[in-house]
Design a protein around this motif. Structure first.
Motif, PDB file in Angstrom:
ATOM      1  N   ALA A   1     -70.077  44.236  74.509  1.00 53.77           N
ATOM      2  CA  ALA A   1     -71.005  43.718  75.503  1.00 53.77           C
ATOM      3  C   ALA A   1     -72.014  42.796  74.836  1.00 53.77           C
ATOM      4  CB  ALA A   1     -71.741  44.856  76.208  1.00 53.77           C
ATOM      5  N   VAL A   2     -72.193  41.613  75.417  1.00 57.78           N
ATOM      6  CA  VAL A   2     -73.277  40.726  74.992  1.00 57.78           C
ATOM      7  C   VAL A   2     -74.463  41.074  75.876  1.00 57.78           C
ATOM      8  CG1 VAL A   2     -74.027  38.352  74.689  1.00 57.78           C
ATOM      9  CG2 VAL A   2     -71.619  38.944  74.354  1.00 57.78           C
ATOM     10  N   ASP A   3     -75.497  41.593  75.257  1.00 57.07           N
ATOM     11  CA  ASP A   3     -76.632  42.144  75.998  1.00 57.07           C
ATOM     12  C   ASP A   3     -77.830  41.204  75.919  1.00 57.07           C
ATOM     13  OD1 ASP A   3     -78.099  44.134  77.439  1.00 57.07           O
ATOM     14  OD2 ASP A   3     -79.043  44.737  75.553  1.00 57.07           O
ATOM     15  N   THR A   4     -78.414  40.926  77.075  1.00 59.91           N
ATOM     16  CA  THR A   4     -79.569  40.034  77.169  1.00 59.91           C
ATOM     17  C   THR A   4     -80.542  40.595  78.180  1.00 59.91           C
ATOM     18  OG1 THR A   4     -78.122  38.142  76.722  1.00 59.91           O
ATOM     19  CG2 THR A   4     -80.294  37.654  77.634  1.00 59.91           C
ATOM     20  N   PRO A   5     -81.845  40.585  77.906  1.00 59.27           N
ATOM     21  CA  PRO A   5     -82.819  41.015  78.912  1.00 59.27           C
ATOM     22  C   PRO A   5     -82.649  40.224  80.199  1.00 59.27           C
ATOM     23  CG  PRO A   5     -83.879  40.768  76.775  1.00 59.27           C
ATOM     24  CD  PRO A   5     -82.486  40.220  76.627  1.00 59.27           C
ATOM     25  N   GLU A   6     -82.799  40.904  81.319  1.00 57.66           N
ATOM     26  CA  GLU A   6     -82.512  40.275  82.608  1.00 57.66           C
ATOM     27  C   GLU A   6     -83.407  39.069  82.879  1.00 57.66           C
ATOM     28  OE1 GLU A   6     -82.672  43.447  85.407  1.00 57.66           O
ATOM     29  OE2 GLU A   6     -80.792  44.350  84.693  1.00 57.66           O
TER      30      GLU A   6
ATOM     31  N   VAL B   1     -66.330  45.330  83.590  1.00 56.20           N
ATOM     32  CA  VAL B   1     -66.741  46.639  84.116  1.00 56.20           C
ATOM     33  C   VAL B   1     -66.309  46.776  85.569  1.00 56.20           C
ATOM     34  CG1 VAL B   1     -68.714  48.133  84.617  1.00 56.20           C
ATOM     35  CG2 VAL B   1     -68.673  46.776  82.515  1.00 56.20           C
ATOM     36  N   GLU B   2     -66.491  45.713  86.342  1.00 54.46           N
ATOM     37  CA  GLU B   2     -66.197  45.766  87.759  1.00 54.46           C
ATOM     38  C   GLU B   2     -64.703  45.856  88.049  1.00 54.46           C
ATOM     39  OE1 GLU B   2     -69.833  43.061  87.187  1.00 54.46           O
ATOM     40  OE2 GLU B   2     -68.065  43.726  86.078  1.00 54.46           O
ATOM     41  N   SER B   3     -63.876  45.313  87.152  1.00 52.90           N
ATOM     42  CA  SER B   3     -62.437  45.231  87.426  1.00 52.90           C
ATOM     43  C   SER B   3     -61.749  46.582  87.360  1.00 52.90           C
ATOM     44  CB  SER B   3     -61.768  44.282  86.431  1.00 52.90           C
ATOM     45  OG  SER B   3     -61.809  44.827  85.130  1.00 52.90           O
ATOM     46  N   GLY B   4     -62.322  47.519  86.646  1.00 55.01           N
ATOM     47  CA  GLY B   4     -61.791  48.876  86.657  1.00 55.01           C
ATOM     48  C   GLY B   4     -60.775  49.190  85.579  1.00 55.01           C
TER      49      GLY B   4
ATOM     50  N   ILE C   1     -74.068  37.088  83.777  1.00 53.12           N
ATOM     51  CA  ILE C   1     -74.260  35.645  83.822  1.00 53.12           C
ATOM     52  C   ILE C   1     -75.469  35.268  82.963  1.00 53.12           C
ATOM     53  CG2 ILE C   1     -75.681  35.793  85.929  1.00 53.12           C
ATOM     54  CD1 ILE C   1     -74.433  33.089  86.760  1.00 53.12           C
ATOM     55  N   GLY C   2     -75.319  34.232  82.160  1.00 47.15           N
ATOM     56  CA  GLY C   2     -76.415  33.784  81.314  1.00 47.15           C
ATOM     57  C   GLY C   2     -76.652  34.618  80.071  1.00 47.15           C
TER      58      GLY C   2
ATOM     59  N   ALA D   1     -72.052  44.057  87.591  1.00 51.51           N
ATOM     60  CA  ALA D   1     -72.473  45.333  87.005  1.00 51.51           C
ATOM     61  C   ALA D   1     -73.858  45.170  86.389  1.00 51.51           C
ATOM     62  CB  ALA D   1     -71.473  45.773  85.944  1.00 51.51           C
ATOM     63  N   SER D   2     -74.611  46.244  86.371  1.00 52.25           N
ATOM     64  CA  SER D   2     -75.948  46.191  85.792  1.00 52.25           C
ATOM     65  C   SER D   2     -75.875  46.192  84.268  1.00 52.25           C
ATOM     66  CB  SER D   2     -76.774  47.390  86.257  1.00 52.25           C
ATOM     67  OG  SER D   2     -76.262  48.581  85.673  1.00 52.25           O
ATOM     68  N   ARG D   3     -76.972  45.820  83.675  1.00 51.15           N
ATOM     69  CA  ARG D   3     -77.059  45.845  82.216  1.00 51.15           C
ATOM     70  C   ARG D   3     -76.744  47.248  81.699  1.00 51.15           C
ATOM     71  NH1 ARG D   3     -82.664  44.467  78.896  1.00 51.15           N
ATOM     72  NH2 ARG D   3     -81.739  44.315  76.788  1.00 51.15           N
TER      73      ARG D   3
END
Length: 215
Positions: free
Chosen positions: A136-141, A122-125, A17-18, A167-169
């Motif tokens: 993956a769009v990666d953003t600092p938490e 990731v969570e859907s399996g 999210i975000g 899911a975690s980063r």
């Protein structure tokens, strides 16, 4: 999910999210990719008159519908965070319908490749096996928290709770074939998207040629 065409090159785009998933997806769409957003599909299913609303009201009760007949998202969000069983029941109603609508949209895809925007990839399996590559769009938490608080007016604790349920980063990065780092504004995104778009076009063409050669 069967790919809509035997030679279809597909990308599963995900991020927390975000993170800026929609922004990145829009940039690929501007370059000609077909973009299918499962969140948009989910919203249409739970809008007033949405196809999932009768089943949701039957399962959870009329208090989970707004006066105009849409899903009361705030109430449902509170429920699923408090009761994991409710999340399972919600997903049992929504996921098959989202899959069906996604397949229908993919069958109509006209772009050189298709991007599926899947927040919970990731969570859907099974999404990893349903696409050619994962982006993956990666953003600092800390930046995710800041963006969501500004965009949704959620309190910080609520944002952290939402992130904790995803899911975690590190988990997203572990399954990603490609990464777009979104931590420095739109200008920094352009060269990353351009590079990946060129690569995806090349791969889509290669797969199309391989399919023709097998005919």
């Amino acid at each position: 999910m069967e790919q809509a065409r035997a030679n279809a090159f597909t990308v599963g785009l995900t991020g927390g999210i975000g993170s800026g998933k929609s922004t990145v997806a829009d940039m690929f769409a501007e370059r000609g990719a077909t973009v299918i957003d499962t969140d948009v599909i989910a919203h249409s299913l739970t809008a007033p008159g949405g196809a999932a609303m009768p089943a949701l009201v039957a399962e959870f009760g009329p208090e989970f519908a707004t006066p105009d007949g849409a899903l009361d998202r705030a109430r449902m969000r509170q429920l699923v965070f408090a009761d994991p069983g409710a999340r399972t029941r919600l997903e049992a109603i929504l996921h098959p319908r989202i899959r069906e609508a996604t397949n229908a949209a993919a069958a109509l895809a006209t772009g050189p490749y298709t991007i599926f925007v899947v927040p919970l990839l990731v969570e859907s399996g099974d999404w990893r096996e349903r696409v050619t590559r994962v982006l993956a769009v990666d953003t600092p938490e800390a930046l995710q928290v800041q963006r969501v608080m500004a965009r949704n007016s959620f309190p910080e604790a609520q944002v952290h709770a939402i992130m904790a349920a995803q899911a975690s980063r590190q988990q997203r990065l572990a399954v990603a074939d490609d990464v777009v780092l979104n931590d420095d504004g739109l200008e920094a995104l352009v060269p990353q998207v351009e590079r990946l778009h060129a690569f995806y076009l090349s791969e889509a063409q290669r797969m199309a040629i391989m399919h023709i050669e097998r005919l």
